[in-house]
Design a protein around this motif. Structure first.
Motif: not given
Length: 148
Positions: A17-20, A104-109, A114-119, A122-128
Motif C-alpha cells: 500500500y505504501a508503494t501503491r 511516462r508512467v514507465g519512467a515514473t515506475i 530505484t529509490r525504493l529497491y536500488g540499494d 541483489t541476493d536479498e532482493a531475489r530471496v524476497v
C-alpha cells in the motif's frame, strides 16, 4: 532495541500500500489510476483481446469485471487506447498518445523502483521476490478453490 519484523500479511500489505500510494500520486496528474497503469503496461506489449485484458486485471487486482471495463472505457475515451476490429476477435491497442503516456508512467515506475529497491543487495532482493511469488501463488490457489 529494534526487532526484525516477522514476514506476514501485515508487513507485505504495508509495503504494497505504501508503494501503491506513491505510484497513484505520481500518475494522478495524468488522470490515471492504478488500474489504468496496469492496463497500459499490458497493452504496451501489443494488441490484446479485451476479454483477455479484463481477465488479466481482474485476476491481478481481485476486482470485478465492471470496474475493469470502466478502466478500459476511460482509456478509450481519453484516446489512450482504441479497439480495432480484428479477426476473429476485436483487439485493444494503445494509440500514439497511449504509448507516450505509458512511457511516462514507465519512467515514473522506474524512478520509484530505484529509490525504493536500488540499494537492496541483489541476493536479498531475489530471496524476497521468491518468497512473495510463492505467497501469491498459494493465495491465488486458495482463492480459486473458494466458491464464487
Amino acid at each position: 532495541m529494534s526487532t526484525t519484523p516477522t514476514l506476514n500479511g501485515q508487513v507485505i500489505g504495508q509495503a504494497h500500500y505504501a508503494t501503491r500510494a506513491l505510484l497513484e500520486r505520481a500518475v494522478a496528474p495524468l488522470g490515471l489510476s492504478f488500474g489504468h497503469v496496469l492496463a497500459l503496461n499490458v497493452l504496451a506489449d501489443g494488441a490484446v483481446d479485451p476479454a483477455r485484458l479484463v481477465h488479466r486485471i481482474t485476476s491481478t487486482l481481485k476486482t470485478d469485471e465492471q470496474a475493469v471495463r470502466e478502466v478500459i472505457a476511460h482509456l478509450v475515451d481519453a484516446d489512450l487506447a482504441r479497439v480495432d476490429d480484428g479477426v476473429p476477435e476485436p483487439q485493444l491497442r494503445l494509440t500514439d498518445a497511449g504509448h507516450a503516456t505509458q512511457r511516462r508512467v514507465g519512467a515514473t515506475i522506474a524512478d520509484t523502483t530505484t529509490r525504493l529497491y536500488g540499494d537492496i543487495p541483489t541476493d536479498e532482493a531475489r530471496v524476497v521476490a521468491q518468497v512473495l511469488t510463492l505467497v501469491t501463488q498459494r493465495a491465488n490457489a486458495e482463492l480459486a478453490a473458494l466458491p464464487a
